[in-house]
Design a protein around this motif. Structure first.
Motif, PDB file in Angstrom:
ATOM      1  N   PHE A  96       0.737  -1.041   0.058  1.00 34.68           N
ATOM      2  CA  PHE A  96       0.051  -0.131   0.041  1.00 34.68           C
ATOM      3  C   PHE A  96       1.007   1.299  -0.170  1.00 34.68           C
ATOM      4  N   GLY A  97       1.617   1.564  -1.047  1.00 33.93           N
ATOM      5  CA  GLY A  97       2.474   2.608  -1.292  1.00 33.93           C
ATOM      6  C   GLY A  97       3.961   2.062  -0.842  1.00 33.93           C
ATOM      7  N   GLY A  98       4.760   3.077  -1.474  1.00 31.29           N
ATOM      8  CA  GLY A  98       6.360   2.966  -0.976  1.00 31.29           C
ATOM      9  C   GLY A  98       6.493   3.035   0.614  1.00 31.29           C
ATOM     10  N   LYS A  99       5.609   3.814   1.186  1.00 33.67           N
ATOM     11  CA  LYS A  99       5.677   4.045   2.717  1.00 33.67           C
ATOM     12  C   LYS A  99       5.368   2.579   3.533  1.00 33.67           C
ATOM     13  N   HIS A 100       4.511   2.046   3.021  1.00 41.22           N
ATOM     14  CA  HIS A 100       4.242   0.632   3.749  1.00 41.22           C
ATOM     15  C   HIS A 100       5.346  -0.201   3.277  1.00 41.22           C
ATOM     16  N   ALA A 101       5.918  -0.511   2.150  1.00 43.46           N
ATOM     17  CA  ALA A 101       7.050  -1.436   1.896  1.00 43.46           C
ATOM     18  C   ALA A 101       8.059  -0.919   2.821  1.00 43.46           C
ATOM     19  N   LEU A 102       8.529   0.316   2.917  1.00 43.61           N
ATOM     20  CA  LEU A 102       9.561   0.572   3.646  1.00 43.61           C
ATOM     21  C   LEU A 102       9.319   0.282   5.172  1.00 43.61           C
ATOM     22  N   TYR A 103       8.033   0.640   5.756  1.00 42.84           N
ATOM     23  CA  TYR A 103       7.629   0.003   6.931  1.00 42.84           C
ATOM     24  C   TYR A 103       7.838  -1.482   7.358  1.00 42.84           C
ATOM     25  N   TYR A 122      16.483  14.192   5.877  1.00 42.48           N
ATOM     26  CA  TYR A 122      15.763  12.908   5.452  1.00 42.48           C
ATOM     27  C   TYR A 122      14.488  13.127   5.267  1.00 42.48           C
ATOM     28  N   TRP A 123      13.974  12.214   4.455  1.00 41.00           N
ATOM     29  CA  TRP A 123      12.339  11.958   4.553  1.00 41.00           C
ATOM     30  C   TRP A 123      11.746  11.924   5.739  1.00 41.00           C
ATOM     31  N   VAL A 124      10.714  12.548   6.355  1.00 40.34           N
ATOM     32  CA  VAL A 124      10.246  12.362   7.663  1.00 40.34           C
ATOM     33  C   VAL A 124       9.974  10.852   8.114  1.00 40.34           C
ATOM     34  N   SER A 125       9.775  10.105   7.281  1.00 37.73           N
ATOM     35  CA  SER A 125       9.203   8.937   7.724  1.00 37.73           C
ATOM     36  C   SER A 125      10.057   7.857   8.252  1.00 37.73           C
ATOM     37  N   TYR A 126      11.532   8.104   7.626  1.00 38.91           N
ATOM     38  CA  TYR A 126      12.452   7.183   7.911  1.00 38.91           C
ATOM     39  C   TYR A 126      12.581   6.811   9.504  1.00 38.91           C
ATOM     40  N   PRO A 127      13.049   8.267  10.149  1.00 37.63           N
ATOM     41  CA  PRO A 127      13.486   8.021  11.409  1.00 37.63           C
ATOM     42  C   PRO A 127      12.286   7.076  12.289  1.00 37.63           C
ATOM     43  N   LEU A 167      19.244   4.936   1.348  1.00 36.72           N
ATOM     44  CA  LEU A 167      19.788   5.891   0.180  1.00 36.72           C
ATOM     45  C   LEU A 167      18.473   6.308  -0.721  1.00 36.72           C
ATOM     46  N   ASN A 168      18.225   7.549  -0.416  1.00 36.77           N
ATOM     47  CA  ASN A 168      17.116   8.142  -1.056  1.00 36.77           C
ATOM     48  C   ASN A 168      17.515   8.858  -2.249  1.00 36.77           C
ATOM     49  N   ASN A 169      17.342   8.395  -3.724  1.00 33.32           N
ATOM     50  CA  ASN A 169      17.692   9.130  -4.798  1.00 33.32           C
ATOM     51  C   ASN A 169      17.037   9.045  -5.907  1.00 33.32           C
ATOM     52  N   ALA A 199      17.505   1.330  -1.009  1.00 30.55           N
ATOM     53  CA  ALA A 199      17.341   2.194  -1.972  1.00 30.55           C
ATOM     54  C   ALA A 199      16.159   2.704  -2.369  1.00 30.55           C
ATOM     55  N   ASP A 200      15.644   3.786  -1.942  1.00 30.52           N
ATOM     56  CA  ASP A 200      14.335   4.582  -2.351  1.00 30.52           C
ATOM     57  C   ASP A 200      14.539   5.276  -3.317  1.00 30.52           C
ATOM     58  N   GLU A 201      13.812   4.781  -4.473  1.00 30.18           N
ATOM     59  CA  GLU A 201      13.855   5.312  -5.994  1.00 30.18           C
ATOM     60  C   GLU A 201      12.640   5.849  -6.436  1.00 30.18           C
ATOM     61  N   ILE A 202      11.768   6.100  -5.376  1.00 27.14           N
ATOM     62  CA  ILE A 202      10.357   6.552  -5.707  1.00 27.14           C
ATOM     63  C   ILE A 202      10.296   7.751  -6.773  1.00 27.14           C
ATOM     64  N   TYR A 203      11.471   8.542  -6.763  1.00 25.69           N
ATOM     65  CA  TYR A 203      11.433   9.752  -7.768  1.00 25.69           C
ATOM     66  C   TYR A 203      12.282   9.366  -9.073  1.00 25.69           C
ATOM     67  N   LEU A 233       3.923   3.916  -7.364  1.00 24.45           N
ATOM     68  CA  LEU A 233       3.214   4.549  -8.651  1.00 24.45           C
ATOM     69  C   LEU A 233       2.734   6.067  -8.123  1.00 24.45           C
ATOM     70  N   SER A 234       3.147   6.450  -6.822  1.00 16.41           N
ATOM     71  CA  SER A 234       2.356   7.621  -6.369  1.00 16.41           C
ATOM     72  C   SER A 234       2.890   9.012  -7.205  1.00 16.41           C
ATOM     73  N   LYS A 235       4.452   9.027  -7.362  1.00 17.21           N
ATOM     74  CA  LYS A 235       4.911   9.906  -7.961  1.00 17.21           C
ATOM     75  C   LYS A 235       5.121  10.052  -9.571  1.00 17.21           C
ATOM     76  N   ARG A 243      -2.484   4.486  -3.393  1.00 15.14           N
ATOM     77  CA  ARG A 243      -1.596   3.660  -2.425  1.00 15.14           C
ATOM     78  C   ARG A 243      -1.251   2.290  -3.313  1.00 15.14           C
ATOM     79  N   LEU A 244      -0.176   2.451  -3.620  1.00 17.43           N
ATOM     80  CA  LEU A 244       0.483   1.332  -4.376  1.00 17.43           C
ATOM     81  C   LEU A 244       1.894   1.557  -4.489  1.00 17.43           C
ATOM     82  N   GLY A 245       2.775   0.785  -3.855  1.00 18.15           N
ATOM     83  CA  GLY A 245       3.899   0.810  -3.863  1.00 18.15           C
ATOM     84  C   GLY A 245       4.675  -0.652  -4.024  1.00 18.15           C
TER      85      GLY A 245
HETATM   86  C1  LIG Z   1      11.267   9.624  -0.466  1.00 20.80           C
HETATM   87  C2  LIG Z   1      10.024   9.186  -0.380  1.00 20.80           C
HETATM   88  N1  LIG Z   1      10.033   7.792  -0.232  1.00 20.80           N
HETATM   89  C3  LIG Z   1       8.580   6.892   0.000  1.00 20.80           C
HETATM   90  C4  LIG Z   1       7.512   7.813  -0.131  1.00 20.80           C
HETATM   91  C5  LIG Z   1       6.099   7.092  -0.204  1.00 20.80           C
HETATM   92  O1  LIG Z   1       5.197   7.367  -1.095  1.00 20.80           O
HETATM   93  P1  LIG Z   1       4.004   6.249  -1.315  1.00 20.80           P
HETATM   94  O2  LIG Z   1       3.858   5.959   0.221  1.00 20.80           O
HETATM   95  O3  LIG Z   1       2.929   7.372  -1.681  1.00 20.80           O
HETATM   96  O4  LIG Z   1       4.475   5.531  -2.239  1.00 20.80           O
HETATM   97  C6  LIG Z   1       7.580   9.168  -0.478  1.00 20.80           C
HETATM   98  C7  LIG Z   1       6.445   9.988  -0.403  1.00 20.80           C
HETATM   99  O5  LIG Z   1       6.177  11.192  -0.082  1.00 20.80           O
HETATM  100  C8  LIG Z   1       8.601   9.760  -0.543  1.00 20.80           C
HETATM  101  O6  LIG Z   1       8.948  11.119  -0.409  1.00 20.80           O
END
Ligand SMILES: Cc1ncc(COP(=O)(O)O)c(C=O)c1O
Length: 394
Positions: A96-103, A122-127, A167-169, A199-203, A233-235, A243-245
């Motif tokens: 359910f989104g990249g955020k869920h995969a990272l979690y 950093y992106w707010v959710s990592y820490p 590593l977010n790139n 490796a967070d390559e969402i962008y 797919l978000s970005k 909500r697909l990652g």
């Molecule tokens: C760096 C980074 N990673 C992951 C995400 C997760 O995006 P989503 O959960 O919409 O796939 C975001 C969203 O803002 C992001 O900025």
């Protein structure tokens, strides 16, 4: 009610909070320019919406077997075609989104005491996700003077203490990208350590000028067994609400994440998966993505040029994502309108309350000298918001 210590240790997302306040002001009829949002302003392309509608009409409304089987095959093809990465479907999980995969990845790999290297800003959710998994973030500070990038030396200095490197790139919040050479040097450093790389390559598709994107895991064949590649797919396709990652990585980690998801979310939404399948397999996709990319490039350049021309503002040029992250600290210690500004929180509050421009304080991303402005909004809004900001700062 007594809440768990786990949830009490977590900060709510500052970007979502800023967005909520800006929306509330808009609902009150105020003319708010919103540079806070981290989502494309375009509609999801027609052919993707049509695929999801067709799936709904065809009765694709049930649990799906394993998370996203057909979609996984399309993602394997995409990774091969666009990222020079060889995976099998048992090495991919749709979430359910990249955020869920990272979690979920932090959940299956961390344990109390395990540490994670997070380049700052950093992106707010990592820490917060690291803490929720019982782990501990170690921040690797960068700053505008280093172009917001870590070096192999930064990484090696702390690698012995940590299990994972994030590593977010291209980067949220800074908009910077690593060159293939810089990434290769980081990959060589990683191979001298025991680190697992997230490796967070969402962008990946949102890159500008002559910037080249390479997937971290493709830089050396030994990286495959210790890299998890995150995307979604978000970005790329302007599908934030769907909500697909997904994540690709070693089969044992993916299997553990699938087990967790099976007790947590079961499968990603059935008909949303049909839309995603179209996004990854329809030849119409490339032109749609390129049109959005080009528009972001035009807006980003304009925003960056205007910010840099402002009194006491200095901004590293964004080469990816859709954010400018200017250093505004020259204004700290003075008054902006009525308000005394001591840091990025005050700066953002002054912008919102006095000129109705929403920006996100850099403190939320671990860099108090800066604020984040998203250029995922129309050019007229960009000009109007920057006119107001220029006046406030002047
Ligand atoms: C760096 C980074 N990673 C992951 C995400 C997760 O995006 P989503 O959960 O919409 O796939 C975001 C969203 O803002 C992001 O900025």
């Amino acid at each position: 009610m007594e809440l768990s210590s786990r949830i009490k240790s977590v900060q709510p997302s500052a970007t979502i909070a800023m967005d909520a306040r800006a929306k509330q002001m808009k609902a009150q009829g105020l003319d708010v320019v919103d540079f806070g949002v981290g989502e494309p302003d375009f509609d999801t392309p027609d052919f993707i919406r049509a695929a999801a509608k067709a799936a709904l009409d065809a009765g694709d409304t049930k649990y799906t077997p394993a998370a996203g089987a057909k979609l996984k095959a399309a993602i394997v093809q995409k990774l091969k075609r666009e990222n020079a990465l060889e995976y099998t479907t048992d090495q991919v999980l749709v979430t359910f989104g990249g955020k869920h995969a990272l979690y979920n990845a932090f959940q299956v790999l961390l344990e109390p005491g395990r540490k994670v290297l997070i380049p700052a800003p950093y992106w707010v959710s990592y820490p917060e996700q690291v803490k929720l998994a019982g782990g501990e973030p170690i921040f690797l500070p960068t700053g505008p003077e280093k172009g917001f990038k870590i070096t192999p030396q930064d990484l090696l200095a702390r690698a012995g203490e940590a299990r994972v490197l994030v590593l977010n790139n291209p980067s949220n919040p800074t908009g910077v990208t690593y060159t293939p050479q810089e990434l290769k040097a980081l990959a060589e450093a990683v191979l001298k350590t025991e680190l697992i790389v997230f490796a967070d390559e969402i962008y990946e598709k949102l890159i500008y000028g002559d910037t080249k994107f390479v997937s971290f895991a493709s830089l050396d064949e030994r990286l495959g067994e210790r890299t998890l590649t995150f995307n979604g797919l978000s970005k790329t396709f302007s599908m934030t609400g769907w909500r697909l990652g997904w994540v690709a990585g070693p089969a044992d980690v993916i299997k553990a994440m699938a087990t967790l998801a099976s007790q947590q979310t079961t499968n990603p939404v059935s008909f949303a998966q049909a839309g995603a399948l179209a996004a990854y397999s329809d030849p119409a996709a490339a032109a749609e993505v390129e049109a959005m990319r080009r528009e972001f490039e035009r807006r980003g350049r304009r925003m960056w040029e205007r910010l840099n021309a402002m009194e006491g503002v200095s901004c590293v040029q964004p080469t990816g994502a859709f954010y400018c992250f200017p250093d505004v600290s020259a204004h700290y210690g003075r008054k902006l309108g009525e308000a005394k500004v001591a840091g990025s929180m005050d700066f953002a509050a002054a912008c919102l309350e006095q000129i109705h421009v929403a920006v996100v304080p850099g403190a939320a991303f671990g860099e108090d000298r800066c604020v984040r402005l998203s250029f995922a909004t129309g050019m007229e809004q960009i000009e109007a918001g920057l006119d107001r900001l220029e006046k406030l700062l002047g």
